[in-house]
Design a protein around this motif. Structure first.
Motif, short mmCIF file in Angstrom:
data_model
loop_
_atom_site.label_atom_id
_atom_site.label_comp_id
_atom_site.label_asym_id
_atom_site.label_seq_id
_atom_site.Cartn_x
_atom_site.Cartn_y
_atom_site.Cartn_z
N TRP A 120 0.81 -1.21 0.00
CA TRP A 120 0.00 0.00 0.00
C TRP A 120 0.85 1.27 0.00
CZ3 TRP A 120 1.70 2.43 4.22
CH2 TRP A 120 2.16 1.64 5.28
N TRP A 151 3.26 -6.83 7.52
CA TRP A 151 1.87 -7.01 7.92
C TRP A 151 1.01 -7.78 6.91
CZ3 TRP A 151 -0.46 -6.51 12.47
CH2 TRP A 151 -1.87 -6.51 12.51
N GLU A 177 4.02 -9.61 11.94
CA GLU A 177 3.75 -8.81 13.14
C GLU A 177 4.68 -7.60 13.24
OE1 GLU A 177 1.20 -9.46 15.20
OE2 GLU A 177 0.65 -11.11 13.86
N LYS A 187 10.66 3.35 11.34
CA LYS A 187 9.49 4.15 11.72
C LYS A 187 8.50 4.31 10.58
CE LYS A 187 11.49 6.85 15.45
NZ LYS A 187 11.67 8.20 16.03
N LEU A 189 7.73 3.44 6.09
CA LEU A 189 8.05 2.62 4.92
C LEU A 189 8.13 3.49 3.68
CD1 LEU A 189 5.65 -0.41 5.57
CD2 LEU A 189 8.05 -0.17 6.23
N ARG B 72 -6.51 -4.10 4.92
CA ARG B 72 -5.44 -4.60 5.80
C ARG B 72 -6.00 -5.62 6.79
NH1 ARG B 72 -3.62 -1.81 2.63
NH2 ARG B 72 -3.24 -3.85 1.78
N LEU B 74 -8.24 -4.99 9.14
CA LEU B 74 -8.45 -4.41 10.47
C LEU B 74 -9.93 -4.41 10.83
CD1 LEU B 74 -5.90 -1.46 10.20
CD2 LEU B 74 -5.59 -3.68 11.27
N LYS B 122 0.59 9.16 15.83
CA LYS B 122 0.61 7.75 15.48
C LYS B 122 0.66 6.88 16.74
CE LYS B 122 3.51 4.26 13.28
NZ LYS B 122 4.64 3.98 12.37
N VAL B 134 -5.03 -5.29 18.20
CA VAL B 134 -4.55 -5.15 16.81
C VAL B 134 -3.11 -4.65 16.84
CG1 VAL B 134 -4.90 -3.93 14.63
CG2 VAL B 134 -6.87 -4.62 16.01
N ALA B 135 -2.20 -5.40 16.20
CA ALA B 135 -0.78 -5.06 16.26
C ALA B 135 -0.34 -4.15 15.11
CB ALA B 135 0.06 -6.34 16.25
N PHE B 136 -1.27 -3.77 14.25
CA PHE B 136 -0.93 -2.94 13.09
C PHE B 136 -0.31 -1.62 13.54
CE2 PHE B 136 -2.19 -0.04 9.55
CZ PHE B 136 -1.55 -0.71 8.52
N ARG B 137 0.82 -1.23 12.93
CA ARG B 137 1.46 0.02 13.35
C ARG B 137 1.90 0.87 12.16
NH1 ARG B 137 7.05 0.41 13.51
NH2 ARG B 137 8.24 -1.48 13.14
N TRP B 138 1.32 0.63 10.99
CA TRP B 138 1.74 1.38 9.80
C TRP B 138 0.66 2.35 9.35
CZ3 TRP B 138 6.64 0.91 9.55
CH2 TRP B 138 7.25 -0.30 9.92
N SER B 139 0.94 3.06 8.31
CA SER B 139 0.07 3.99 7.59
C SER B 139 0.07 5.41 8.17
CB SER B 139 -1.37 3.48 7.47
OG SER B 139 -2.06 3.58 8.69
N PRO B 142 4.85 8.83 11.10
CA PRO B 142 5.55 8.61 12.37
C PRO B 142 5.55 9.85 13.27
CG PRO B 142 6.79 7.61 10.58
CD PRO B 142 5.67 8.39 9.95
N ASP B 144 7.76 11.16 15.17
CA ASP B 144 8.95 11.99 15.04
C ASP B 144 9.97 11.22 14.21
OD1 ASP B 144 10.87 10.43 16.97
OD2 ASP B 144 9.02 10.74 18.09
N GLN B 145 10.75 11.94 13.47
CA GLN B 145 11.79 11.31 12.67
C GLN B 145 12.93 12.28 12.46
OE1 GLN B 145 9.49 9.62 9.19
NE2 GLN B 145 10.95 7.96 9.44
N GLN B 154 6.40 9.49 4.48
CA GLN B 154 4.99 9.83 4.25
C GLN B 154 4.12 9.03 5.21
OE1 GLN B 154 4.08 8.60 0.25
NE2 GLN B 154 3.87 6.48 0.90
#
Lengths: 226, 198
Positions: A120, A151, A177, A187, A189, B72, B74, B122, B134-139, B142, B144-145, B154
């Protein structure tokens, strides 16, 4: 495209102004009002012309900087950041679409590019052909690519790879996971790492890259020569 | 003070102020914000260029947000909650030859009533999802970077406003121990339905 507004100031001086009362408008309106008062007093209009000329020159300069910024818009880029001192890359064992296991420690003595990605993620898609080109160019020279998906499941990723212009021939591994990306401190992708022949983290790139760029190849060849 | 002296003083002031605009502002970097309407979708995006940090906001339709999270796998509670927010695709890029960093916790959105609001991070989303199992941690963008040379990133930025709402976004970054702040005015949340377009 149409210009909206521009504001440049430091944190301490930032004040929210509704768009109808921007600092520039206040400044130029006040200046214009001042010049009109001179006209009322019978003073010639050369001052007005000077002001208009200087304003036009200023705006031309500012407009030029905007055009320049547009024309210099960067693409994927090619830079990698050296990681000093080089720490041991976290080891992992992950499976590919066919269930075959890949362990990072099996690549000791090779330079490895690890690419954390997901279907995605638009820049992940954009950099995939260049990653394949790099792999085809250097894949026989003690260089490996491991694309670690985040994921998603193999069926979804298999369908996705079928949509790509270039089908990836390097291993695509599954980190369902996101435990491995966590170990690498990823942090966002895509994020990529170059692992040296001693299994240490040598370089990192956050965001999409043109892996087929000559500078990337040069960097990898330097790691291969170490 | 006679009229001639007053006029000379005003000329000096005029030239000084214009010179300041002309010479000083380019030296500290001017952020130029442009709005672009996609001919394909009719959706708007705002891009600020010319600074150390390029910053782009892209409207995202609530249905698209639902699709992203549903595909995804979810749960519906996650999908409904995120899509109830005003979501923007956010793209950041370090355009300089030195590292810089940002913190979403430092950013604010300002509603037309002048009230400044913090942006949901986030970490807050991920913590909520974790509590749901739910272990999803994307999208999401972030929290801080630090972007080294050539780095960019992004992710979604979520604003707690209704579709079509207007606001100003204040964002900042730090480079060489100096924090810079910018504002993009007149940002609009995506509408519920795709806008009419050519």
């Amino acid at each position: 495209m149409r210009p909206l507004n521009r504001l440049t100031m430091t944190r301490d001086s930032l004040i929210y102004l509704p768009s109808r009362r921007r600092p520039g408008s206040i400044f130029f309106n006040a200046m214009d009002a001042g010049l009109r008062r001179h006209d009322d007093n019978g003073v010639n209009d050369r001052l007005r012309k000077l002001g208009v000329l200087l304003m036009v020159m200023s705006f031309a300069l500012l407009a030029g900087s905007i055009v320049s910024a547009d024309s210099d818009a960067p693409g994927l880029g090619y830079q990698f950041t050296p990681l000093e001192p080089r720490a041991a890359a976290p080891d992992f064992t992950l499976s590919d679409m066919d269930g075959e296991s890949y362990a990072l420690h099996d690549y000791h003595g090779k330079v490895v590019l690890i690419n954390f990605w997901a279907t995605w993620c638009p820049p992940c898609r954009k950099e995939m052909p260049a990653l394949e080109a790099l792999y085809k160019k250097l894949g026989d020279e003690s260089f490996a690519v491991l694309a670690v998906n985040q994921w998603e499941d193999p069926d979804h990723v298999f369908a996705y790879t079928g949509e790509l212009n270039v089908f990836p021939t390097f291993p695509i591994l599954f980190d369902p996971e996101s435990a491995i990306s966590e170990d690498y401190g990823v942090k966002g992708l895509p994020t990529s790492f170059l692992i040296d022949k001693k299994g240490r983290l040598a370089y990192r790139a956050v965001g999409g890259r043109d892996f087929d760029h000559a500078e990337v190849e040069k960097l990898i060849r330097e790691l291969l020569a170490e | 003070m006679n009229a001639a002296l007053l006029m000379k003083a005003r000329v000096v002031l005029l030239v000084s102020l214009v010179a300041a605009v002309w010479l000083v502002l380019p030296a500290v970097g001017i952020s130029a914000v442009t709005e672009h309407v996609s001919p394909d979708t009719g959706l708007s995006s705002w891009k600020s260029e010319g600074d150390a940090l390029d910053f782009e906001l892209l409207q995202v339709l609530p249905d698209y947000v639902r699709a992203v999270y549903t595909s995804r796998g979810l749960p519906k509670t996650v999908v409904d909650k995120v899509s109830s927010y005003c979501v923007f695709g956010t793209i950041l890029r370090n355009t300089t030859e030195r590292p810089l960093s940002y913190r979403v916790a430092d950013w604010r959105y300002i509603t037309p009533d002048g009230v400044r609001h913090r942006i949901r991070t986030k970490s807050e989303w991920v913590a909520e999802w974790r509590d749901m199992g739910v272990a999803f941690r994307w999208s999401m963008l972030p929290d801080d970077q630090t972007f080294a040379v050539g780095d960019w990133g992004q992710g979604f930025t979520t604003i707690a406003l209704q579709p079509g709402s207007r606001f100003a976004l204040e964002y900042s970054w730090t480079q060489d121990d100096k924090t810079e702040t910018r504002m993009i005015e007149e940002v609009r949340c995506a509408p519920v339905e795709p806008p009419d377009h050519d």
